[in-house]
Scaffold this motif. Structure first.
Motif, PDB file in Angstrom:
ATOM      1  N   PRO A 190      -6.541  16.127  56.873  1.00  5.58           N
ATOM      2  CA  PRO A 190      -6.920  17.377  57.554  1.00  5.58           C
ATOM      3  C   PRO A 190      -5.837  18.447  57.551  1.00  5.58           C
ATOM      4  O   PRO A 190      -6.133  19.622  57.759  1.00  5.58           O
ATOM      5  CB  PRO A 190      -7.236  16.921  58.987  1.00  5.58           C
ATOM      6  N   THR A 203      -5.946  22.409  58.184  1.00  2.00           N
ATOM      7  CA  THR A 203      -5.360  23.007  59.397  1.00  2.00           C
ATOM      8  C   THR A 203      -4.131  23.844  59.074  1.00  2.00           C
ATOM      9  O   THR A 203      -3.859  24.817  59.783  1.00  2.00           O
ATOM     10  CB  THR A 203      -5.002  21.926  60.438  1.00  2.00           C
ATOM     11  N   TYR A 205      -8.508  11.338  66.154  1.00  5.85           N
ATOM     12  CA  TYR A 205      -9.796  11.328  65.450  1.00  5.85           C
ATOM     13  C   TYR A 205     -10.968  10.955  66.342  1.00  5.85           C
ATOM     14  O   TYR A 205     -10.894   9.987  67.095  1.00  5.85           O
ATOM     15  CB  TYR A 205      -9.750  10.294  64.313  1.00  5.85           C
ATOM     16  N   VAL A 247     -12.774  12.120  58.288  1.00  6.14           N
ATOM     17  CA  VAL A 247     -13.305  13.191  57.443  1.00  6.14           C
ATOM     18  C   VAL A 247     -13.886  12.558  56.180  1.00  6.14           C
ATOM     19  O   VAL A 247     -13.253  11.677  55.583  1.00  6.14           O
ATOM     20  CB  VAL A 247     -12.188  14.193  57.084  1.00  6.14           C
ATOM     21  N   CYS A 296     -12.205  25.292  62.057  1.00  5.26           N
ATOM     22  CA  CYS A 296     -11.012  25.096  62.883  1.00  5.26           C
ATOM     23  C   CYS A 296     -10.943  26.171  63.961  1.00  5.26           C
ATOM     24  O   CYS A 296     -11.150  27.350  63.678  1.00  5.26           O
ATOM     25  CB  CYS A 296      -9.742  25.213  62.040  1.00  5.26           C
ATOM     26  N   VAL A 313     -11.042  20.598  65.158  1.00  2.00           N
ATOM     27  CA  VAL A 313     -11.809  20.628  63.914  1.00  2.00           C
ATOM     28  C   VAL A 313     -13.189  20.054  64.205  1.00  2.00           C
ATOM     29  O   VAL A 313     -13.313  18.921  64.681  1.00  2.00           O
ATOM     30  CB  VAL A 313     -11.105  19.809  62.809  1.00  2.00           C
TER      31      VAL A 313
END
Lengths: 130, 148
Positions: free
Chosen positions: B60, B64, B93, B97, B105, B127
């Motif tokens: 991620p 991000t 988490y 993902v 975001c 997210v």
């Protein structure tokens, strides 16, 4: 309980590949000229590359690529990567701190390069392997 | 350098959706040496209950880090990016993902402090997926080094 230490070799080529895959093109990760101009000993690994290697170690210990539920580190010392074929090595070790009743295992992780810790407060929570 | 503490609590507008591609996950996994088939082979990922290949835990950051430009490039905050060092990083988490996700975001400034001539900035990025469901919360602390 101590988990088996995992060792990862890091070369300049790895940093270039990671720069491309992650989109982090900060020149301190590929140019000695820029790295030394800002007071570093030379090109250093992306902190997030080191964290990614630790993530590999954690998922290997957990026995599943999707087991990580929480993962945090503090970057304390740069991983200097020389411009040669050998590169350097990052050693990742961990202890099981807690196994909870709701199926989670908490790990305290250490990562060292040339005998010095490069992360502190490195912790991961994974789903306990069945 | 000192950063303006009045920015604490500020939330930025949601970013445009990021389409997580199967090949991007494969490329990222290859770059970090992650060879587990679930990162590369949709059939292996489906055996674990995912609809497509699974991203490694630090993936991620690809999204991000790009999203956090709206903070570090906010002229009102005035971060000198050439003096920025990565301090801390954390991922919490809700679910992994996977390829096919469309992720948005939302950045919030959680902490701004100054110590020893350096500025410290902690951001949280929430997210979420196309359904608005949480996927991962990402914290990043950067250090803006003072003039030596």
């Amino acid at each position: 309980m101590e988990l088996p230490t995992q060792t990862f070799r890091v070369t300049r080529a790895d940093l270039i590949r990671y720069a491309g895959a992650s989109g982090d093109f900060n020149p301190i990760h590929w140019s000695d000229r820029v790295a030394t101009s800002v007071g570093l000993p030379g090109v250093i690994a992306h902190g997030m590359f080191t964290m990614a290697l630790v993530g590999r170690a954690v998922t290997t210990w957990a026995g599943a690529p999707d087991a990580v539920v929480d993962f945090g580190v503090r970057f304390t010392r740069p991983v200097v990567v020389p411009d040669d074929d050998e590169g350097t090595e990052v050693e990742v070790a961990a202890k099981v701190k807690e196994v909870t009743e709701d199926g989670l295992t908490r790990l305290d992780v250490t990562a060292t390069c040339r005998g010095e810790k490069v992360l502190s407060q490195a912790r991961a929570t994974v789903r306990t392997p069945r | 350098m000192s950063l303006d503490p009045s920015f604490v609590g500020r939330t930025y507008p949601p970013t445009a959706p990021y389409q997580v591609g199967r090949e991007k996950i494969r490329e990222f996994a290859t770059a970090i040496g992650a060879t587990d088939p679930a990162h590369h082979d949709p059939a292996a990922a489906r055996k674990l209950g995912h609809r497509d290949v699974v991203a490694p835990p630090t993936f991620p950051v690809v999204i991000t880090m790009a999203a956090s430009r709206q903070i570090v490039e906010d002229p009102a905050l005035g971060v000198d990016y050439s003096r920025v060092v990565h301090g801390d990083q954390r991922f919490a988490y809700t679910r992994p993902v996977v390829a096919g996700d469309e992720l948005v975001c939302v950045n919030t400034i959680e902490e701004v402090t100054s110590r020893g001539g350096h500025g410290f900035l902690t951001t949280r990025t929430d997210v979420t997926d196309a359904a608005g469901e949480p996927v991962v919360a990402v914290w990043s602390k950067i250090v803006v080094r003072g003039e030596a």
